[in-house]
Design a protein around this motif. Structure first.
Motif, short mmCIF file in Angstrom:
data_model
loop_
_atom_site.label_atom_id
_atom_site.label_comp_id
_atom_site.label_asym_id
_atom_site.label_seq_id
_atom_site.Cartn_x
_atom_site.Cartn_y
_atom_site.Cartn_z
N ARG A 1 0.84 -1.20 0.00
CA ARG A 1 0.00 0.00 0.00
C ARG A 1 0.88 1.25 0.00
N GLY A 51 -0.24 5.13 -1.47
CA GLY A 51 -1.19 6.14 -1.03
C GLY A 51 -2.58 5.57 -0.77
N GLY A 52 -2.82 4.31 -1.13
CA GLY A 52 -4.12 3.68 -0.88
C GLY A 52 -5.23 4.18 -1.80
N LEU A 63 -6.10 -2.27 -4.58
CA LEU A 63 -5.02 -3.24 -4.70
C LEU A 63 -4.02 -3.18 -3.54
N GLY A 64 -4.10 -2.16 -2.71
CA GLY A 64 -3.19 -2.05 -1.58
C GLY A 64 -3.63 -2.82 -0.34
N LEU A 87 4.34 4.18 -10.79
CA LEU A 87 4.63 2.87 -11.39
C LEU A 87 3.68 2.56 -12.55
N ILE A 102 -0.10 10.61 -15.26
CA ILE A 102 -0.63 11.57 -16.23
C ILE A 102 -1.14 12.78 -15.46
N GLY A 121 8.39 -5.35 -7.58
CA GLY A 121 8.98 -5.20 -6.26
C GLY A 121 8.39 -4.00 -5.54
N LEU A 181 -0.77 -8.57 -6.51
CA LEU A 181 -1.93 -7.71 -6.24
C LEU A 181 -1.72 -6.37 -6.94
N ASN A 182 -1.95 -6.41 -8.25
CA ASN A 182 -1.72 -5.26 -9.14
C ASN A 182 -2.40 -5.62 -10.46
C1 LIG Z 1 -9.10 10.67 -6.78
C2 LIG Z 1 -8.08 10.06 -7.67
C3 LIG Z 1 -7.42 10.85 -8.60
C4 LIG Z 1 -6.46 10.30 -9.45
N1 LIG Z 1 -5.82 11.10 -10.34
C5 LIG Z 1 -4.84 10.60 -11.12
C6 LIG Z 1 -4.11 11.44 -12.00
O1 LIG Z 1 -4.35 12.62 -12.08
N2 LIG Z 1 -3.14 10.90 -12.76
C7 LIG Z 1 -2.82 9.58 -12.69
O2 LIG Z 1 -1.90 9.15 -13.39
N3 LIG Z 1 -3.50 8.75 -11.87
C8 LIG Z 1 -4.50 9.24 -11.09
N4 LIG Z 1 -5.20 8.42 -10.26
C9 LIG Z 1 -4.97 6.98 -10.32
C10 LIG Z 1 -3.82 6.60 -9.46
O3 LIG Z 1 -2.63 6.75 -10.20
C11 LIG Z 1 -3.96 5.14 -9.02
O4 LIG Z 1 -5.12 5.00 -8.25
C12 LIG Z 1 -2.76 4.65 -8.25
O5 LIG Z 1 -2.85 3.25 -8.15
C13 LIG Z 1 -2.69 5.26 -6.89
O6 LIG Z 1 -1.49 4.97 -6.27
P1 LIG Z 1 -1.45 4.76 -4.68
O7 LIG Z 1 -0.04 4.56 -4.30
O8 LIG Z 1 -2.22 5.84 -4.02
O9 LIG Z 1 -2.35 3.45 -4.57
P2 LIG Z 1 -2.27 2.10 -3.71
O10 LIG Z 1 -3.70 1.66 -3.65
O11 LIG Z 1 -1.55 2.28 -2.46
O12 LIG Z 1 -1.44 1.15 -4.67
C14 LIG Z 1 -1.82 0.92 -6.00
C15 LIG Z 1 -0.93 -0.16 -6.62
O13 LIG Z 1 0.41 0.31 -6.65
C16 LIG Z 1 1.26 -0.54 -5.88
N5 LIG Z 1 2.19 0.33 -5.15
C17 LIG Z 1 1.92 1.48 -4.50
N6 LIG Z 1 3.05 2.00 -3.99
C18 LIG Z 1 4.04 1.15 -4.31
C19 LIG Z 1 5.45 1.13 -4.08
N7 LIG Z 1 6.05 2.12 -3.40
N8 LIG Z 1 6.17 0.10 -4.57
C20 LIG Z 1 5.57 -0.90 -5.27
N9 LIG Z 1 4.24 -0.94 -5.51
C21 LIG Z 1 3.50 0.08 -5.04
C22 LIG Z 1 0.31 -1.30 -4.98
O14 LIG Z 1 0.81 -2.54 -4.62
C23 LIG Z 1 -0.91 -1.47 -5.84
O15 LIG Z 1 -0.77 -2.54 -6.74
C24 LIG Z 1 -6.16 8.94 -9.38
C25 LIG Z 1 -6.81 8.14 -8.42
C26 LIG Z 1 -7.76 8.70 -7.59
C27 LIG Z 1 -8.48 7.83 -6.60
#
Ligand SMILES: Cc1cc2nc3c(=O)[nH]c(=O)nc-3n(C[C@H](O)[C@H](O)[C@H](O)COP(=O)(O)OP(=O)(O)OC[C@H]3O[C@@H](n4cnc5c(N)ncnc54)[C@H](O)[C@@H]3O)c2cc1C
Length: 471
Positions: A79, A81-82, A88-89, A151, A155, A204, A463-464
Motif C-alpha cells: 500500500r 497512497g491507498g 489493490l493495496g 509505477l 498523467i 517489487g 496484487l496489481n
Molecule cells: C481521486 C483520484 C485521482 C487520481 N488522479 C490521477 C491522476 O491525475 N493521474 C494519474 O496518473 N492517476 C490518477 N489516479 C490513479 C492513481 O494513479 C492510481 O489510483 C494509483 O494506483 C494510486 O497509487 P497509490 O499509491 O495511491 O495506490 P495504492 O492503492 O496504495 O497502490 C496501488 C498499486 O500500486 C502498488 N504500489 C503502491 N506503492 C508502491 C510502491 N512504493 N512500490 C511498489 N508498488 C506500489 C500497490 O501494490 C498497488 O498494486 C487517481 C486516483 C484517484 C483515486
C-alpha cells in the motif's frame, strides 16, 4: 511454474512475533484499535480484512516483510497512497506492507532532482519542490500516492510540457521478491528500470524514487483553473477542444470533464447542482505571456464560469481535495482514445445528461506533447499516440447509491468503448482480467513478462494489474 496461490491464513497462524523482532515499524492486527483505520483505503467500496498490516519505517522493514511473507506463504499486498480504485493495496488474509510512514522528501535544487520515499503522496512532493519554484510531473490530485501513480505511468497537468511521471524518473530503490534491494536506473538493472516505468507494482516494492524537476510558472505560481460551459454546449466545446489542443503551446494543458457544479463556495449559488462540461486549464509558462496564450480558451463560446487565475501549483493540485475526501464510494471504467470522434461526443452528451450523482464524472486527460515524443517501447507505458486517457467514475458518499453509480459507469463504458484505442491506463482499471491488462501494454507485454520472470518468477507481487511471468 510454481505460482503462489492466495491462501487466507488466520493472523493467529502467523509467527508475527518473529516479524516484530525484525522491525522498527509496527504490526497492526485485527485485535488492535488502529486495525479498521489502517485497512481502510480511499475507495469506501473496498472492505477487506488482512491478516496483519505492517507500518514500515524504512527499507529494512520492507525487506523483512517480503522475506516473512514468502517464508510463510502469505499473500503480500503493498500500500502506497491507498488510492487505487480496486483497492489493490489491501487484501483479505494478506500481509500488508503499508508505506504511509515512509514519507520524507529531499529536494536538491542544484541538480533539480527530488528524492521521495515510497509512501509519499503527491502533496508531500509538491510542497517540497514548489518551495523551490519547481515540480516533477505528477497527476491532477495531490492526495494520490506517488508509488502507484508513478509505477503505472503518471498523467497530469505537466504531461504535455515535460512528459509522464515515468519520463522524469531518474532512479528507484526496489526491494525484490527475494528480499534483496537494488537500485534501478539507466545504467543499473536497466531492464527493471524499463519495466517499472509503467509496469505497476509487479516487480517489487519501491522504497525510494528520484525524479527530475522543472521550473514552473513564476516561482511555482501557475495560471490555471476551470472554464465551465452549459452541458448542452458539450458537442461544440468538445469539437473546438479536440482541434485547439494540438495547436496550443505546451506550457498550456487542459483536461475535459463532465461534471455537476458543486454546491459550495466559490461557485455562484444560481449554478449549484447544474450539470456542465468543464475544461480545467493549467499554464506553466512566463506570466507576461499568460494573457495572450490563455485568450482563446477564455473567449470561446458562452462560458458559465471562467475561474482561471494565478495560484501556487500546490493550490491547483489540491483544488479537488475538499470535494473528493477519502471514504466515498467509487466505481471506475477507463479506456485510451486516439481521437475524440463525433460518435463519442454523442455518447458523452447522453451520459452527461444522466450523471447519477453530484460527484460522478467523466474526464479526458491529454497524453500528448512531450509524452508523445517518447517512443512507445522506450518505457513499459505503451500509449503515446497523442490522444487521451479517459475515465468514467461513478462516485457518491452514500453506499445505497453504489449500484446506481456502478451501472451508469458500466453502461457509459460499453457505449463508448468502440470509439477507444483498445486498452486502458492501468491506474484507472478495476479488476478487468488478463486480456485487458495485455491490451493496455500492447507490444510491450511480452518484454514485461520476460522481466517479470527474472525479478519475480513466482509472482509474489500479484496484487496489481498483474503481468504473468513468461514461461
Ligand atoms: C481521486 C483520484 C485521482 C487520481 N488522479 C490521477 C491522476 O491525475 N493521474 C494519474 O496518473 N492517476 C490518477 N489516479 C490513479 C492513481 O494513479 C492510481 O489510483 C494509483 O494506483 C494510486 O497509487 P497509490 O499509491 O495511491 O495506490 P495504492 O492503492 O496504495 O497502490 C496501488 C498499486 O500500486 C502498488 N504500489 C503502491 N506503492 C508502491 C510502491 N512504493 N512500490 C511498489 N508498488 C506500489 C500497490 O501494490 C498497488 O498494486 C487517481 C486516483 C484517484 C483515486
Amino acid at each position: 511454474m510454481a505460482m503462489i496461490s492466495p491462501p487466507v491464513p488466520l493472523e493467529a497462524d502467523l509467527p508475527l512475533d518473529d516479524l516484530r523482532a525484525m522491525l522498527r515499524g509496527t504490526v497492526v492486527t485485527p485485535q488492535d484499535p488502529d486495525y479498521d483505520a489502517d485497512r481502510a483505503v480511499y475507495n469506501a467500496m473496498i472492505d477487506r480484512r488482512p491478516a496483519a498490516i505492517v507500518r514500515c519505517r524504512d527499507a529494512a522493514d520492507v525487506v523483512a516483510c517480503v522475506r516473512f511473507a514468502v517464508a510463510n506463504d502469505v499473500e503480500l499486498a503493498v500500500r502506497g497512497g491507498g488510492h487505487n480504485a480496486s483497492g489493490l493495496g489491501v487484501a483479505d488474509g494478506a500481509l500488508v506492507i503499508n508505506l504511509q510512514d515512509m514519507h520524507s522528501v529531499t529536494v536538491d535544487p542544484a541538480s533539480r532532482t527530488v528524492r521521495v520515499d515510497g509512501g509519499c503522496v503527491w502533496a508531500d512532493v509538491d510542497h517540497a519542490t514548489v518551495g523551490f519554484g519547481m515540480a516533477t510531473p505528477s497527476g491532477f490530485i495531490a492526495s494520490t500516492g506517488v508509488g502507484g501513480l508513478t509505477l503505472g505511468g503518471g498523467i497530469g497537468y505537466l504531461t504535455r510540457r515535460f512528459g509522464l511521471t515515468v519520463d522524469n524518473l531518474v532512479s528507484a530503490d526496489i526491494v525484490l521478491a527475494d528480499g534483496s534491494l537494488v537500485v534501478a536506473d539507466e545504467t543499473r538493472h536497466r531492464d527493471l528500470f524499463w519495466a517499472i516505468r509503467g509496469g505497476g507494482g509487479n516487480f517489487g516494492v519501491v522504497t525510494s524514487f528520484t525524479f527530475r524537476c522543472h521550473p514552473i510558472g513564476e516561482n511555482g505560481t501557475v495560471v490555471g483553473g476551470p472554464v465551465f460551459y452549459d452541458l448542452a454546449d458539450t458537442p461544440a466545446v468538445m469539437r473546438w477542444y479536440r482541434e485547439l489542443l494540438p495547436s496550443l503551446p505546451e506550457e498550456l494543458s487542459g483536461w475535459f470533464g463532465l461534471v455537476t457544479v458543486p454546491p459550495v463556495e466559490p461557485f455562484p449559488e444560481e449554478l449549484h447542482g447544474r450539470k456542465a462540461c468543464v475544461i480545467m486549464w493549467c499554464y506553466t509558462g512566463p506570466h507576461d505571456r499568460a494573457e495572450d496564450v490563455l485568450a482563446p480558451v477564455k473567449e470561446f463560446g458562452s462560458p458559465l464560469i471562467v475561474g482561471i487565475q494565478p495560484m501556487p501549483f500546490t493550490a491547483l493540485q489540491s483544488a479537488f481535495d475538499g470535494l473528493y475526501p477519502a471514504g466515498l464510494q467509487w466505481y471506475w471504467r477507463a479506456d485510451f482514445f486516439n481521437e475524440i470522434t463525433d460518435r463519442a461526443i454523442d455518447v458523452h452528451l447522453e451520459y452527461g445528461e444522466r450523471l447519477p450523482t453530484g460527484h460522478s464524472t467523466m474526464h479526458l486527460y491529454p497524453i500528448d506533447g512531450a509524452a508523445s515524443r517518447v517512443d512507445e517501447d522506450a518505457t513499459a507505458f505503451a500509449y503515446r499516440g497523442g490522444g487521451w486517457a479517459g475515465v468514467i467514475v461513478g462516485v457518491d458518499p452514500d453506499p445505497a447509491n453504489a449500484a446506481a453509480i456502478t451501472e451508469w459507469s458500466k453502461a457509459y463504458w460499453e457505449d463508448l468503448h468502440p470509439e477507444s484505442a483498445g486498452g486502458a491506463y492501468v491506474n484507472f482499471m478495476m479488476d478487468e482480467g488478463a486480456d485487458r491488462v495485455r491490451a493496455s501494454y500492447r507490444g510491450n507485454y511480452a518484454r514485461l513478462a520476460r522481466v517479470k520472470a527474472v525479478y519475480d518468477p513466482t509472482n509474489v507481487f500479484h496484487l496489481n494489474q498483474n503481468i504473468l511471468p513468461a514461461a
